[in-house]
Design an enzyme around this catalytic site. Structure first.
Site, PDB file in Angstrom:
ATOM      1  N   ARG A  69       0.849  -1.184   0.000  1.00 13.72           N
ATOM      2  CA  ARG A  69       0.000   0.000   0.000  1.00 13.72           C
ATOM      3  C   ARG A  69       0.889   1.239   0.000  1.00 13.72           C
ATOM      4  O   ARG A  69       1.909   1.276   0.676  1.00 13.72           O
ATOM      5  CB  ARG A  69      -0.889   0.017   1.246  1.00 13.72           C
ATOM      6  CG  ARG A  69      -2.053  -0.942   1.171  1.00 13.72           C
ATOM      7  CD  ARG A  69      -2.954  -0.821   2.382  1.00 13.72           C
ATOM      8  NE  ARG A  69      -2.314  -1.276   3.598  1.00 13.72           N
ATOM      9  CZ  ARG A  69      -1.816  -0.507   4.529  1.00 13.72           C
ATOM     10  NH1 ARG A  69      -1.888   0.807   4.420  1.00 13.72           N
ATOM     11  NH2 ARG A  69      -1.248  -1.010   5.605  1.00 13.72           N
ATOM     12  N   TYR A 197      -1.368  -3.418  -6.955  1.00 14.68           N
ATOM     13  CA  TYR A 197      -1.179  -4.137  -5.685  1.00 14.68           C
ATOM     14  C   TYR A 197      -2.499  -4.219  -4.900  1.00 14.68           C
ATOM     15  O   TYR A 197      -3.193  -3.200  -4.745  1.00 14.68           O
ATOM     16  CB  TYR A 197      -0.092  -3.451  -4.827  1.00 14.68           C
ATOM     17  CG  TYR A 197      -0.104  -4.030  -3.434  1.00 14.68           C
ATOM     18  CD1 TYR A 197       0.416  -5.306  -3.203  1.00 14.68           C
ATOM     19  CD2 TYR A 197      -0.732  -3.367  -2.380  1.00 14.68           C
ATOM     20  CE1 TYR A 197       0.318  -5.885  -1.948  1.00 14.68           C
ATOM     21  CE2 TYR A 197      -0.822  -3.945  -1.125  1.00 14.68           C
ATOM     22  CZ  TYR A 197      -0.292  -5.198  -0.921  1.00 14.68           C
ATOM     23  OH  TYR A 197      -0.394  -5.786   0.315  1.00 14.68           O
ATOM     24  N   LYS A 206      -9.577  -2.094   2.114  1.00 11.00           N
ATOM     25  CA  LYS A 206      -9.210  -0.955   2.961  1.00 11.00           C
ATOM     26  C   LYS A 206      -9.990   0.308   2.572  1.00 11.00           C
ATOM     27  O   LYS A 206     -10.399   1.080   3.432  1.00 11.00           O
ATOM     28  CB  LYS A 206      -7.707  -0.682   2.850  1.00 11.00           C
ATOM     29  CG  LYS A 206      -6.826  -1.857   3.186  1.00 11.00           C
ATOM     30  CD  LYS A 206      -7.022  -2.314   4.607  1.00 11.00           C
ATOM     31  CE  LYS A 206      -6.006  -3.402   4.953  1.00 11.00           C
ATOM     32  NZ  LYS A 206      -6.193  -3.909   6.312  1.00 11.00           N
ATOM     33  N   HIS A 226     -10.542  -2.067  11.985  1.00 15.66           N
ATOM     34  CA  HIS A 226      -9.465  -2.921  11.458  1.00 15.66           C
ATOM     35  C   HIS A 226      -9.242  -4.052  12.479  1.00 15.66           C
ATOM     36  O   HIS A 226      -8.254  -4.043  13.213  1.00 15.66           O
ATOM     37  CB  HIS A 226      -8.212  -2.046  11.293  1.00 15.66           C
ATOM     38  CG  HIS A 226      -7.097  -2.701  10.554  1.00 15.66           C
ATOM     39  ND1 HIS A 226      -5.799  -2.255  10.635  1.00 15.66           N
ATOM     40  CD2 HIS A 226      -7.073  -3.751   9.704  1.00 15.66           C
ATOM     41  CE1 HIS A 226      -5.027  -3.007   9.873  1.00 15.66           C
ATOM     42  NE2 HIS A 226      -5.761  -3.926   9.304  1.00 15.66           N
ATOM     43  N   SER A 248       0.127  -3.802  12.073  1.00  8.26           N
ATOM     44  CA  SER A 248       0.590  -4.870  11.193  1.00  8.26           C
ATOM     45  C   SER A 248       1.805  -5.574  11.803  1.00  8.26           C
ATOM     46  O   SER A 248       2.509  -5.011  12.640  1.00  8.26           O
ATOM     47  CB  SER A 248       0.904  -4.327   9.806  1.00  8.26           C
ATOM     48  OG  SER A 248       1.876  -3.326   9.918  1.00  8.26           O
ATOM     49  N   ALA A 249       2.014  -6.817  11.379  1.00  5.83           N
ATOM     50  CA  ALA A 249       3.119  -7.660  11.846  1.00  5.83           C
ATOM     51  C   ALA A 249       2.982  -8.062  13.322  1.00  5.83           C
ATOM     52  O   ALA A 249       3.966  -8.272  14.007  1.00  5.83           O
ATOM     53  CB  ALA A 249       4.471  -6.996  11.603  1.00  5.83           C
ATOM     54  N   CYS A 250       1.754  -8.149  13.813  1.00  2.22           N
ATOM     55  CA  CYS A 250       1.532  -8.614  15.180  1.00  2.22           C
ATOM     56  C   CYS A 250       0.727  -9.914  15.204  1.00  2.22           C
ATOM     57  O   CYS A 250       0.263 -10.343  16.256  1.00  2.22           O
ATOM     58  CB  CYS A 250       0.819  -7.546  16.005  1.00  2.22           C
ATOM     59  SG  CYS A 250       1.876  -6.157  16.422  1.00  2.22           S
ATOM     60  N   GLY A 251       0.507 -10.540  14.054  1.00  2.67           N
ATOM     61  CA  GLY A 251      -0.097 -11.876  14.036  1.00  2.67           C
ATOM     62  C   GLY A 251      -1.617 -11.924  14.097  1.00  2.67           C
ATOM     63  O   GLY A 251      -2.188 -12.828  14.706  1.00  2.67           O
ATOM     64  N   LYS A 252      -2.279 -10.957  13.446  1.00  8.11           N
ATOM     65  CA  LYS A 252      -3.745 -10.931  13.480  1.00  8.11           C
ATOM     66  C   LYS A 252      -4.346 -12.183  12.820  1.00  8.11           C
ATOM     67  O   LYS A 252      -5.246 -12.804  13.363  1.00  8.11           O
ATOM     68  CB  LYS A 252      -4.214  -9.675  12.736  1.00  8.11           C
ATOM     69  CG  LYS A 252      -5.389  -9.023  13.375  1.00  8.11           C
ATOM     70  CD  LYS A 252      -5.431  -7.551  13.067  1.00  8.11           C
ATOM     71  CE  LYS A 252      -6.477  -7.264  12.039  1.00  8.11           C
ATOM     72  NZ  LYS A 252      -6.092  -6.487  10.911  1.00  8.11           N
ATOM     73  N   ASP A 277      -9.415  -9.443   9.371  1.00  3.88           N
ATOM     74  CA  ASP A 277      -8.919  -8.089   9.079  1.00  3.88           C
ATOM     75  C   ASP A 277      -9.896  -6.962   9.389  1.00  3.88           C
ATOM     76  O   ASP A 277      -9.480  -5.904   9.820  1.00  3.88           O
ATOM     77  CB  ASP A 277      -8.500  -8.021   7.595  1.00  3.88           C
ATOM     78  CG  ASP A 277      -7.568  -6.862   7.304  1.00  3.88           C
ATOM     79  OD1 ASP A 277      -6.721  -6.553   8.148  1.00  3.88           O
ATOM     80  OD2 ASP A 277      -7.693  -6.253   6.221  1.00  3.88           O
ATOM     81  N   ASN A 373       6.236  -8.773   1.599  1.00  2.77           N
ATOM     82  CA  ASN A 373       4.793  -8.508   1.634  1.00  2.77           C
ATOM     83  C   ASN A 373       4.052  -9.337   0.570  1.00  2.77           C
ATOM     84  O   ASN A 373       3.027  -8.928   0.046  1.00  2.77           O
ATOM     85  CB  ASN A 373       4.529  -7.007   1.426  1.00  2.77           C
ATOM     86  CG  ASN A 373       3.081  -6.631   1.711  1.00  2.77           C
ATOM     87  OD1 ASN A 373       2.446  -7.200   2.611  1.00  2.77           O
ATOM     88  ND2 ASN A 373       2.546  -5.693   0.953  1.00  2.77           N
ATOM     89  N   ARG A 375       1.686 -12.304  -0.868  1.00  2.48           N
ATOM     90  CA  ARG A 375       0.354 -12.580  -0.313  1.00  2.48           C
ATOM     91  C   ARG A 375      -0.286 -13.839  -0.859  1.00  2.48           C
ATOM     92  O   ARG A 375       0.050 -14.291  -1.953  1.00  2.48           O
ATOM     93  CB  ARG A 375      -0.569 -11.401  -0.671  1.00  2.48           C
ATOM     94  CG  ARG A 375      -0.130 -10.056  -0.118  1.00  2.48           C
ATOM     95  CD  ARG A 375      -0.599  -9.883   1.276  1.00  2.48           C
ATOM     96  NE  ARG A 375      -0.137  -8.665   1.905  1.00  2.48           N
ATOM     97  CZ  ARG A 375      -0.774  -8.065   2.900  1.00  2.48           C
ATOM     98  NH1 ARG A 375      -1.895  -8.548   3.365  1.00  2.48           N
ATOM     99  NH2 ARG A 375      -0.282  -6.997   3.465  1.00  2.48           N
ATOM    100  N   GLY A 500      -0.284 -20.295  19.397  1.00  7.34           N
ATOM    101  CA  GLY A 500      -1.443 -20.988  19.966  1.00  7.34           C
ATOM    102  C   GLY A 500      -1.558 -20.778  21.481  1.00  7.34           C
ATOM    103  O   GLY A 500      -2.664 -20.794  22.044  1.00  7.34           O
ATOM    104  N   ASN A 502      -1.442 -18.241  23.044  1.00  7.38           N
ATOM    105  CA  ASN A 502      -2.194 -17.022  23.378  1.00  7.38           C
ATOM    106  C   ASN A 502      -3.615 -17.335  23.843  1.00  7.38           C
ATOM    107  O   ASN A 502      -4.260 -16.509  24.472  1.00  7.38           O
ATOM    108  CB  ASN A 502      -2.232 -16.072  22.168  1.00  7.38           C
ATOM    109  CG  ASN A 502      -0.843 -15.535  21.849  1.00  7.38           C
ATOM    110  OD1 ASN A 502       0.027 -15.506  22.712  1.00  7.38           O
ATOM    111  ND2 ASN A 502      -0.629 -15.123  20.613  1.00  7.38           N
TER     112      ASN A 502
END
Ligand code: OXD
Ligand code: MN
Length: 592
Positions: A69, A197, A206, A226, A248-252, A277, A373, A375, A500, A502
């Site tokens: 993005r 993209y 988004k 989000h 982002s990059a926290c494992g959603k 998301d 990135n 996908r 897991g 978590n």
């Protein structure tokens, strides 16, 4: 194709601007899918993958300058600059239409314009919104087919006069200097040009679901967020639904599809994935918050996804998946860094160049097989943990909202807000520290309120006010929590195993929602009594647990100062309730 006069008129006008050779209305049928795949294979837009090993799967490469993005080229175009607020790029609608029209002009000569009617949310649900995307990209059509509900049934819902979001996209010449992602909330329109993209061109995601969505949500009194949505089913069959926002990059995606860890297996929990998301949440007649996932697929980051971090994602992408910018193996399958299986000895990388492990560029930097990135686009229905409430028109009831961040020293593993307004403050102060993998100064704190900084389509100060108001309108608001899976010891080692495991933290959150467990009051919120986090099967010591739940006065003093600087950004638009919560936190920390 339709008797909707306004839609026909708009398609005609946009075609006059872009001048496609032909116009094709997308009906969403299987035949049409096959036809488009065949055409995309012929033009090279798609590459067919090994159909024995990956049935129904295709490969796509974007231009090398078009892999993420482009926030600096993304604008909110409102008549008044103040309506976009201090955290968005702004352009006047007149200037934006003029600038983009010059790029759109004749951009589809020699190409086909596809007309995609799509529904965000189940077709016909009162929660859902309809859009129509015009695009010159078959890749966009095939991705929209996975990510949203498209075609004839949507057109039928539109009838002859219902409102829809006008979404115009053209790849044009993919020149970054002629790339713009423009949002016109006052016109219910989105114009995206010069990119191919996903995040810039799948306009339901988004652009509609978050940027325009948040604008509409404020106007209509709901929340477009989000957030992932997941259900945790206990052995009695009771399912507690949680919505969670992480930068982002926290494992959603990983959390949304979590598999119960060995130690908790005997308890018989099951996880149901509603979305990874986006959450659209409304207050229902029972005074509770109900959510739908407006999407129908995953547009997930490939690198780091493997059978350990996310077995359900690996099962989901075995068929009918479009892979973008990953490594193409000689046998027609795909690979990415930190994925499954051995590192392949060769392949064609995301730039379309021959690749071998250990290759470096002239500066000595590692050449990736897959773009970081890169996908996968895959249908939600293929996920082994998919919730059976996906098509439920009024969604699922949300018991807990979870905010998270990546903080090495500050935030405890989990804490709960004292009340809604305090929880909104927790979301507004959400932040992550840069990791070594990200460009910029390591450890630098990046504020990302509610993980919405790049996605809030209006003045973010007003967005905080809207959140506060929503709490006042609910008889049974969800409880609000904050989690941090990334706390470190003095040697920089993670204290919590994550993934897991978590679920152990979610279990406490659910027990709190169901008033099954007491908590300890701290200056920042309620924290667990360590004995209330089930550690069966884990070797996490009591000392580690104490560190994970610790509230460090000095760290919080620094944090409070940093928050103050951030809040200055919003000037007079910062709601007084947020200032009050900031003052209260300061006082509680001083007394601690
Ligand atoms: C996404 C993002 O692609 O948040 O989901 O960037
Ligand atoms: Mn996202």
């Amino acid at each position: 194709m339709t008797r909707h006069a306004k839609l026909n008129k708009w398609v005609k006008e946009m075609a006059a601007l872009c001048r496609p050779d032909k116009i094709v209305w997308i009906d969403g049928s299987e035949d049409e899918k096959k036809r488009l795949e065949k055409e995309a294979l012929y033009t090279g837009e798609l590459i067919e993958l090994n159909q024995e090993k990956l049935p129904g799967c295709f490969y796509h490469r974007t231009a090398a300058n078009d892999v993420a993005r482009t926030e600096h080229l993304t604008y909110i175009c409102t008549k008044k600059r103040a309506d976009a607020g201090p955290t968005n790029n702004w352009m006047s609608p007149a200037k934006a239409y003029k600038k983009a029209s010059e790029i759109f002009k004749g951009s589809m000569i020699g190409r086909t314009m596809y007309v995609i009617p799509f529904s965000m949310g189940p077709v016909g649900s009162e929660f859902s919104k309809i859009g129509v995307e015009l695009t010159d990209s078959i890749y966009v059509v095939l991705n929209m087919r996975i990510m949203t509900r498209i075609g004839r049934s949507v057109l039928e819902k539109l009838g002859t006069d219902k409102d829809f979001t006008k979404c115009l996209h053209s790849k044009a010449d993919l020149n970054v200097d002629r790339r713009l992602i423009l949002h016109f909330p006052e016109d219910n329109a989105i114009w995206s040009v010069g990119s191919g993209y996903g995040g810039n061109v799948l306009l339901g995601k988004k652009c509609l679901s978050l940027r325009l969505g948040s604008w509409i949500a404020k106007k209509e009194g709901w929340l477009a967020e989000h957030m992932l949505i997941m259900g945790v089913e206990d052995p009695s069959g009771h399912i507690t639904y949680i919505a969670a926002a992480f930068p982002s990059a926290c494992g959603k995606t990983n959390l949304a599809m979590l598999i119960p860890p060995e130690g908790l297996k005997s308890k018989g929990y099951r996880i149901w994935t509603v979305g990874d998301d986006i959450a659209w949440m409304r207050i229902d007649t029972d005074g509770s918050l109900w959510a739908i996932n407006p999407e129908a697929g995953f547009f997930g980051v490939a690198p780091g996804t493997n059978s350990r971090t996310n077995p359900n994602a690996m099962a989901t992408i075995k068929k009918n998946t479009i892979f973008t910018n990953v490594l193409l193996k000689p046998d027609g399958t795909v690979w990415w860094e930190d994925g499954d299986g051995p590192v392949p000895s060769e392949g064609i990388n995301w730039e379309g160049k021959p690749w071998k492990p250990g290759m470096t560029d002239e500066k000595g930097n590692k050449i990736h097989g897959a773009h970081p990135n890169s996908r996968f686009t895959a249908p939600l229905s293929q996920c082994p943990s998919v919730s059976n409430r996906l098509e439920q028109h009024h969604g699922v009831p949300i018991s807990a909202i979870v905010f998270g961040g990546r903080r090495a020293k500050l935030a405890p593993l989990v804490y709960e807000s004292f009340y809604w307004q305090h929880g909104v403050f927790m979301g507004a102060t959400m932040a992550s520290e840069r990791t070594a993998a990200q460009f910029g100064k390591q450890g630098e704190v990046r504020r990302d309120p509610m993980a919405m900084l790049p996605f809030c389509g209006y003045n973010m100060g007003k967005y905080f006010s809207h959140w506060i108001k929503m709490g006042k309108n609910m008889a049974n608001p969800p409880k609000i929590f904050h989690v941090n899976w990334f706390k470190q010891d003095e040697n920089g080692k993670f204290l919590w195993p994550g993934f897991g495991e978590n679920l152990r933290v979610l279990e406490w959150i659910i027990d709190r929602c169901r008033q099954k467990v007491k908590a300890v009051e701290s200056p920042i919120g309620y924290v667990p009594d360590p004995a209330d986090i089930d550690l069966t099967g884990l070797d996490t010591s009591k000392e580690t647990m104490a560190k994970l739940l610790e509230v460090d006065k000095n760290e919080w003093k620094k944090e409070i100062e940093d928050q103050k600087d951030f809040f200055k950004t919003f000037g007079k638009d910062l709601p007084k309730e947020i200032t009050i919560e900031h003052e209260l936190l300061k006082k509680r920390i001083e007394r601690y």
